[in-house]
Design an enzyme around this catalytic site. Structure first.
Site, PDB file in Angstrom:
ATOM      1  CG  ASN A 179      -4.860   4.659   9.085  1.00 41.08           C
ATOM      2  OD1 ASN A 179      -5.845   5.028   8.684  1.00 41.08           O
ATOM      3  ND2 ASN A 179      -4.025   3.859   9.559  1.00 41.08           N
ATOM      4  N   GLY A 202       0.739  -1.065   0.157  1.00 39.00           N
ATOM      5  CA  GLY A 202      -0.224  -0.198   0.279  1.00 39.00           C
ATOM      6  C   GLY A 202       1.048   1.147  -0.252  1.00 39.00           C
ATOM      7  CB  THR A 203       3.945   2.357   1.848  1.00 40.40           C
ATOM      8  OG1 THR A 203       3.368   1.696   3.110  1.00 40.40           O
ATOM      9  CG2 THR A 203       4.777   3.278   2.364  1.00 40.40           C
ATOM     10  CB  CYS A 237       2.838   3.493  10.797  1.00 40.87           C
ATOM     11  SG  CYS A 237       1.497   3.426  10.126  1.00 40.87           S
ATOM     12  CD  GLN A 268      -7.186  -0.609   7.893  1.00 40.08           C
ATOM     13  OE1 GLN A 268      -7.597  -1.957   7.509  1.00 40.08           O
ATOM     14  NE2 GLN A 268      -5.466   0.061   7.755  1.00 40.08           N
ATOM     15  N   GLY A 310      -1.877  -6.383  -0.056  1.00 44.16           N
ATOM     16  CA  GLY A 310      -2.149  -7.735   0.313  1.00 44.16           C
ATOM     17  C   GLY A 310      -2.319  -8.214   1.784  1.00 44.16           C
ATOM     18  CG  HIS A 311       0.038  -6.393   4.973  1.00 44.36           C
ATOM     19  ND1 HIS A 311      -0.070  -5.993   6.560  1.00 44.36           N
ATOM     20  CD2 HIS A 311       0.512  -5.590   4.199  1.00 44.36           C
ATOM     21  CE1 HIS A 311       0.213  -4.306   6.519  1.00 44.36           C
ATOM     22  NE2 HIS A 311       0.621  -4.450   5.217  1.00 44.36           N
TER      23      HIS A 311
HETATM   24  N1  PLP Z   1      -3.013   2.727   3.686  1.00 46.72           N
HETATM   25  C1  PLP Z   1      -3.356   2.840   4.807  1.00 46.72           C
HETATM   26  C2  PLP Z   1      -4.890   3.212   5.054  1.00 46.72           C
HETATM   27  C3  PLP Z   1      -2.714   1.348   5.677  1.00 46.72           C
HETATM   28  O1  PLP Z   1      -3.952   0.799   6.330  1.00 46.72           O
HETATM   29  C4  PLP Z   1      -1.426   1.071   5.271  1.00 46.72           C
HETATM   30  C5  PLP Z   1      -0.965  -0.522   6.357  1.00 46.72           C
HETATM   31  O2  PLP Z   1      -0.899   0.525   7.544  1.00 46.72           O
HETATM   32  C6  PLP Z   1      -1.257   1.434   3.925  1.00 46.72           C
HETATM   33  C7  PLP Z   1      -1.324   1.960   3.508  1.00 46.72           C
HETATM   34  C8  PLP Z   1       0.900   0.988   4.394  1.00 46.72           C
HETATM   35  O3  PLP Z   1       0.552  -0.249   3.034  1.00 46.72           O
HETATM   36  P1  PLP Z   1       1.859  -1.022   3.756  1.00 46.72           P
HETATM   37  O4  PLP Z   1       0.997  -1.917   4.650  1.00 46.72           O
HETATM   38  O5  PLP Z   1       0.903  -2.888   2.650  1.00 46.72           O
HETATM   39  O6  PLP Z   1       2.475  -0.849   2.953  1.00 46.72           O
END
Ligand code: PLP
Length: 384
Positions: free
Chosen positions: A153, A69-70, A327, A181, A202-203
């Protein structure tokens, strides 16, 4: 252990692991290779892309696989803003909401620090909602891209994405949403939502960590962030994570096939849990929207405690949850999401988020509610 931290991550589902296994073992080819092993990997990647496209109501070529996602958020914000500015130097602003994940917020700040963009932050109300009028007011002729997350989130508030997307698109501004989410709980049809770009990971839905995707509508130009061999139609170089893409496709298909009935069941359990906590813990405050929220998230502040002490006490009682986003875990600073919602910093520091998957049971949440009552009582008795 009762695991109520599914918004942080989830275990890999058996079906997902089974679908991935061949591409981690016998069918280990590089999808760019021209021999049969490579072609089998390329076919698997193409199959994953088409099944994801069927779920998202888009074309397979509109999906770029990423490391999560990041990276998808970074590629959307930086990639769209930089490509549009290269074509028209007047485009020098980025619009985001005040409750974005750091992957979006920090991407916008990067553009501000190194590329001269201005960042317009749209406020939210006390329940974490972006008001369409406030969003519209932030959009300007110089806006290169606008981004508002689908579901938050930390508090689970669900934004009126179709309405916001229509406002931006009406002005010719590409609209991105971070739907990390939302997957598994909310509709993800990109046409019905009217979004130009959408990030998924994915996770959070039973695939492994380290795989995700960015949907970008065909006509939107995107400047790549990772340069190299030109994989993913030049949008994201690097040998593709074939097994990860297959796992992501399997997990997403399974998650989105979840029936409305199952979503309602989880939402009803969430409401039962929220009711029990609010009734049993004096002064407890529900954070986020009471109705427009993910079925899977219940979040509170417990004034007169420290969130970290309650977490430790809950874990001692076998309930695993978090103080907000994974995070920010361990950070002393109050959550910017909660303070943007108007919650005082000292109250924001007492936040706890409970998040669950579709396997959650009534017994789990009854036991968790009892543990919360006990844990908050003990922490308060010890002076917070
Ligand atoms: N965006 C949101 C709303 C999230 O909750 C998260 C994960 O905590 C992310 C992005 C980041 O995703 P990833 O952990 O796959 O980098």
């Amino acid at each position: 252990m009762i695991f109520l931290d599914a918004a942080a991550t989830t275990p890999v589902r058996r079906e997902v692991l089974d679908a991935m296994w061949p591409y981690l073992t016998g069918e280990f080819g590089n999808p760019s290779s021209h021999h049969t092993l490579g072609e089998a990997a390329a076919d698997a990647l193409a199959g994953a892309r088409s099944s994801i496209a069927a779920v998202l109501g888009c074309r397979a070529g509109e999906i770029t696989f990423t490391s999560g996602g990041t990276e998808a958020d970074n590629l959307a914000i930086k990639g769209i803003a930089l490509a549009r500015q290269a074509a028209n130097p007047q485009l020098s602003r980025v619009v985001i909401s005040a409750v974005e994940h750091p992957a979006v917020e920090e991407s916008a700040r990067y553009l501000e620090r190194f590329h001269g963009f201005a960042v317009d932050v749209v406020p939210v109300d006390g329940e974490g909602l972006v008001r369409p009028e406030a969003f519209r007011a932030a959009l300007r002729p110089e806006t290169a891209v606008a981004s508002v997350m689908y579901a938050n989130n930390e508090v689970g508030t669900v934004q009126p994405i179709a309405e916001l997307a229509a406002l931006a698109r009406g002005l010719g501004i590409p609209f991105h949403t971070d739907a990390v989410q939302a997957a598994g709980w909310l509709p993800l049809d990109t046409k019905a939502l009217g979004v130009d770009a959408m990030s998924l990971s994915g996770h959070k839905i039973g695939a492994p960590k380290g795989c995700g995707l960015l949907f970008v509508r065909g006509r939107i130009r995107l400047e790549p962030l990772v340069h190299g061999g030109g994989q993913e139609r030049g949008r994201r170089s690097g040998t593709e994570n074939v097994a990860g893409a297959v796992g992501l496709a399997t997990a997403l298909t399974l998650a989105q096939a979840r029936q409305a009935e199952e979503r309602r069941r989880v939402a009803a359990l969430r409401d039962m849990f929220i009711g029990a906590v609010l009734a049993g813990v004096p002064g407890a405050v529900l954070t986020g929207h009471p109705v427009d929220r993910l079925p899977s998230v219940a979040s509170f502040c417990f004034p007169g405690t420290s969130g970290e002490s309650v977490l430790l006490e809950l874990e001692r009682q076998g309930v695993v949850c978090s103080s907000g986003s994974a995070c920010a875990a361990g950070s002393d600073a109050p959550s910017p999401v909660l303070t943007a919602m108007g919650i005082a910093p000292e109250t924001a520091q007492t936040a706890i988020r409970f998040s669950f998957d579709a396997a959650v049971t009534e017994a789990d949440l009854e036991a968790a509610a009892a543990a919360v009552l006990d844990a908050v009582g003990r922490v308060r008795a010890l002076g917070g």
